[in-house]
Motif scaffolding. Structure first.
Motif, PDB file in Angstrom:
ATOM      1  N   THR A  48      -3.683   0.474  -8.058  1.00 32.25           N
ATOM      2  CA  THR A  48      -4.217  -0.515  -7.132  1.00 32.25           C
ATOM      3  C   THR A  48      -3.304  -1.727  -7.162  1.00 32.25           C
ATOM      4  O   THR A  48      -3.066  -2.310  -8.216  1.00 32.25           O
ATOM      5  N   THR A  53       0.727  -5.356   0.773  1.00 32.05           N
ATOM      6  CA  THR A  53       0.225  -4.581   1.903  1.00 32.05           C
ATOM      7  C   THR A  53       0.787  -3.166   1.794  1.00 32.05           C
ATOM      8  O   THR A  53       1.752  -2.919   1.067  1.00 32.05           O
ATOM      9  N   CYS A  54       0.206  -2.239   2.544  1.00 31.15           N
ATOM     10  CA  CYS A  54       0.668  -0.841   2.475  1.00 31.15           C
ATOM     11  C   CYS A  54       2.133  -0.709   2.876  1.00 31.15           C
ATOM     12  O   CYS A  54       2.851   0.127   2.355  1.00 31.15           O
ATOM     13  N   GLN A  56       4.509  -2.668   2.207  1.00 33.00           N
ATOM     14  CA  GLN A  56       5.386  -3.183   1.155  1.00 33.00           C
ATOM     15  C   GLN A  56       5.496  -2.239  -0.045  1.00 33.00           C
ATOM     16  O   GLN A  56       6.332  -2.442  -0.904  1.00 33.00           O
ATOM     17  N   VAL A  57       4.664  -1.213  -0.096  1.00 30.61           N
ATOM     18  CA  VAL A  57       4.632  -0.323  -1.257  1.00 30.61           C
ATOM     19  C   VAL A  57       5.567   0.853  -1.027  1.00 30.61           C
ATOM     20  O   VAL A  57       5.566   1.476   0.030  1.00 30.61           O
ATOM     21  N   ASN A  58       6.364   1.162  -2.034  1.00 34.06           N
ATOM     22  CA  ASN A  58       7.295   2.282  -1.959  1.00 34.06           C
ATOM     23  C   ASN A  58       7.374   2.912  -3.349  1.00 34.06           C
ATOM     24  O   ASN A  58       7.409   2.225  -4.353  1.00 34.06           O
TER      25      ASN A  58
END
Length: 72
Positions: A48, A53-54, A56-58
């Motif tokens: 979590t 934000t989605c 920005q996630v990698n």
């Protein structure tokens, strides 16, 4: 008399430092994989990230040989 004052100060500071340490825990996350395993390893990741934000996630995965692995 001076020793008694130092001892009293120590007796007060030690429990206080323990409470502060308990209320402010540190987190450490480590993942290690056995490099001698010859089979494919299924990895499940559940995390979590409240401050991202989605978009920005990698997540990148690379094997021991340095080859990029497909994430499904």
């Amino acid at each position: 008399m001076r020793r008694q004052g130092l001892w009293s100060c120590f007796r007060l500071l030690l429990p206080l430092s323990e409470v502060v340490s308990y209320l402010a825990p540190t987190e450490a996350h480590h993942v290690r994989v056995d490099p001698t395993a010859s089979q494919k390893l299924r990895v499940e990741f559940d995390g979590t990230l409240h401050a991202l934000t989605c978009g920005q996630v990698n997540l990148d995965a690379m094997d021991v040989a340095g080859e990029q692995q497909e994430l499904l």
